[in-house]
Design a protein around this motif. Structure first.
Motif, PDB file in Angstrom:
ATOM      1  N   ARG A 132     -15.353  38.786 -22.331  1.00 15.28           N
ATOM      2  CA  ARG A 132     -15.634  37.594 -23.129  1.00 15.28           C
ATOM      3  C   ARG A 132     -14.785  37.565 -24.397  1.00 15.28           C
ATOM      4  NH1 ARG A 132     -21.455  39.527 -23.996  1.00 15.28           N
ATOM      5  NH2 ARG A 132     -21.253  40.996 -25.671  1.00 15.28           N
ATOM      6  N   LYS A 165     -17.889  29.271 -24.052  1.00  9.16           N
ATOM      7  CA  LYS A 165     -18.413  29.306 -22.689  1.00  9.16           C
ATOM      8  C   LYS A 165     -17.511  28.491 -21.769  1.00  9.16           C
ATOM      9  CE  LYS A 165     -23.240  29.739 -24.061  1.00  9.16           C
ATOM     10  NZ  LYS A 165     -24.568  29.125 -23.940  1.00  9.16           N
ATOM     11  N   SER A 166     -17.660  28.728 -20.474  1.00  8.68           N
ATOM     12  CA  SER A 166     -16.795  28.059 -19.493  1.00  8.68           C
ATOM     13  C   SER A 166     -17.017  26.552 -19.448  1.00  8.68           C
ATOM     14  CB  SER A 166     -17.001  28.662 -18.103  1.00  8.68           C
ATOM     15  OG  SER A 166     -18.354  28.533 -17.719  1.00  8.68           O
ATOM     16  N   ASP A 167     -18.176  26.073 -19.921  1.00 14.17           N
ATOM     17  CA  ASP A 167     -18.449  24.630 -19.881  1.00 14.17           C
ATOM     18  C   ASP A 167     -17.920  23.895 -21.117  1.00 14.17           C
ATOM     19  OD1 ASP A 167     -20.204  25.339 -21.903  1.00 14.17           O
ATOM     20  OD2 ASP A 167     -22.016  24.709 -20.832  1.00 14.17           O
ATOM     21  N   THR A 217     -18.698  24.522 -24.259  1.00 13.70           N
ATOM     22  CA  THR A 217     -19.558  24.720 -25.424  1.00 13.70           C
ATOM     23  C   THR A 217     -19.377  26.141 -25.942  1.00 13.70           C
ATOM     24  OG1 THR A 217     -21.450  25.454 -24.124  1.00 13.70           O
ATOM     25  CG2 THR A 217     -21.262  23.073 -24.524  1.00 13.70           C
ATOM     26  N   SER A 218     -20.044  26.462 -27.034  1.00 19.34           N
ATOM     27  CA  SER A 218     -19.975  27.809 -27.595  1.00 19.34           C
ATOM     28  C   SER A 218     -21.359  28.274 -28.004  1.00 19.34           C
ATOM     29  CB  SER A 218     -19.072  27.837 -28.841  1.00 19.34           C
ATOM     30  OG  SER A 218     -17.721  27.660 -28.489  1.00 19.34           O
ATOM     31  N   GLU A 219     -21.545  29.585 -27.963  1.00 20.86           N
ATOM     32  CA  GLU A 219     -22.744  30.214 -28.515  1.00 20.86           C
ATOM     33  C   GLU A 219     -22.342  30.794 -29.872  1.00 20.86           C
ATOM     34  OE1 GLU A 219     -26.063  33.165 -26.810  1.00 20.86           O
ATOM     35  OE2 GLU A 219     -24.046  34.040 -26.801  1.00 20.86           O
TER      36      GLU A 219
END
Length: 194
Positions: free
Chosen positions: A30, A58-60, A62-64
């Motif tokens: 990651r 993230k793969s979509d 978005t982010s965490e």
């Protein structure tokens, strides 16, 4: 271990990184974009503390975002306070998160005094084991990059012995923790300012 984090880490060469990567099943990879904060007086740096917001894309698309405060206890143990947050910057945090953070900072200074000071990007590969994780990090700083092997405890055991067993085939011997990524980012910035 509660809010304590025990980790062993050592800088390695690209060749040692490649050898370790070939030896173990690193099933997680990651990207981590770290924004570090301090105030103008560098109060956190003076106390060997680290405050960051880590963005994990993230793969979509978005982010965490993970807010982390680290306070040293000894050479390999830190108090680590973490929360998943919904904002990429301190000033955008929700009021209850700001209150929690100010409490963990022992009200050192108003949260509004803290601003971004450094940014790094790490690609982390993780080999999960029952008692710990072995991580390989490639980190990009403003003016250089480096490689690091890290052993993070989940459960109490002789981590130094185990880490050295894992490192041995690559010719690496753990002796003591290398400077943290934050400390290396500060050194990187200081070199530029000479």
């Amino acid at each position: 271990m509660n809010d304590q984090e025990r980790e062993l880490k050592t800088l390695i060469t690209k060749e040692q990184y490649d050898k370790l990567e070939s030896l173990y099943p690193f099933s997680i990879c990651r990207e981590q974009i770290n924004t570090y904060y301090d105030n103008a007086a560098k109060d956190l740096q003076a106390r060997r503390m680290g405050l960051r917001i880590r963005q994990i894309p993230k793969s979509d698309g978005t982010s965490e975002y993970i807010l982390t405060l680290k306070k040293p206890l000894d050479a390999i143990t830190k108090y680590e306070y973490e929360r998943i947050v919904n904002a990429p910057t301190l000033d955008q945090l929700e009021p209850e998160v700001k209150e929690w953070l100010e409490d963990k900072l022992d009200h050192l200074a108003p949260l509004s005094d803290f601003h971004p000071t450094l940014k790094t990007r790490t690609v982390r590969k993780i080999y999960e084991m029952p008692q710990a994780e072995l991580c390989l990090d490639y980190t990009e700083f403003a003016h250089h990059s480096d490689y690091e092997a890290e052993y993070e405890y989940h459960h109490e055991h002789d981590g130094i012995r185990k880490f050295n067993e894992l490192l041995a085939p690559s010719g690496v011997v753990y002796e003591k923790n290398c400077p943290s990524k934050l400390a290396r980012a500060v050194m990187d910035q200081d070199k530029e300012n000479l």
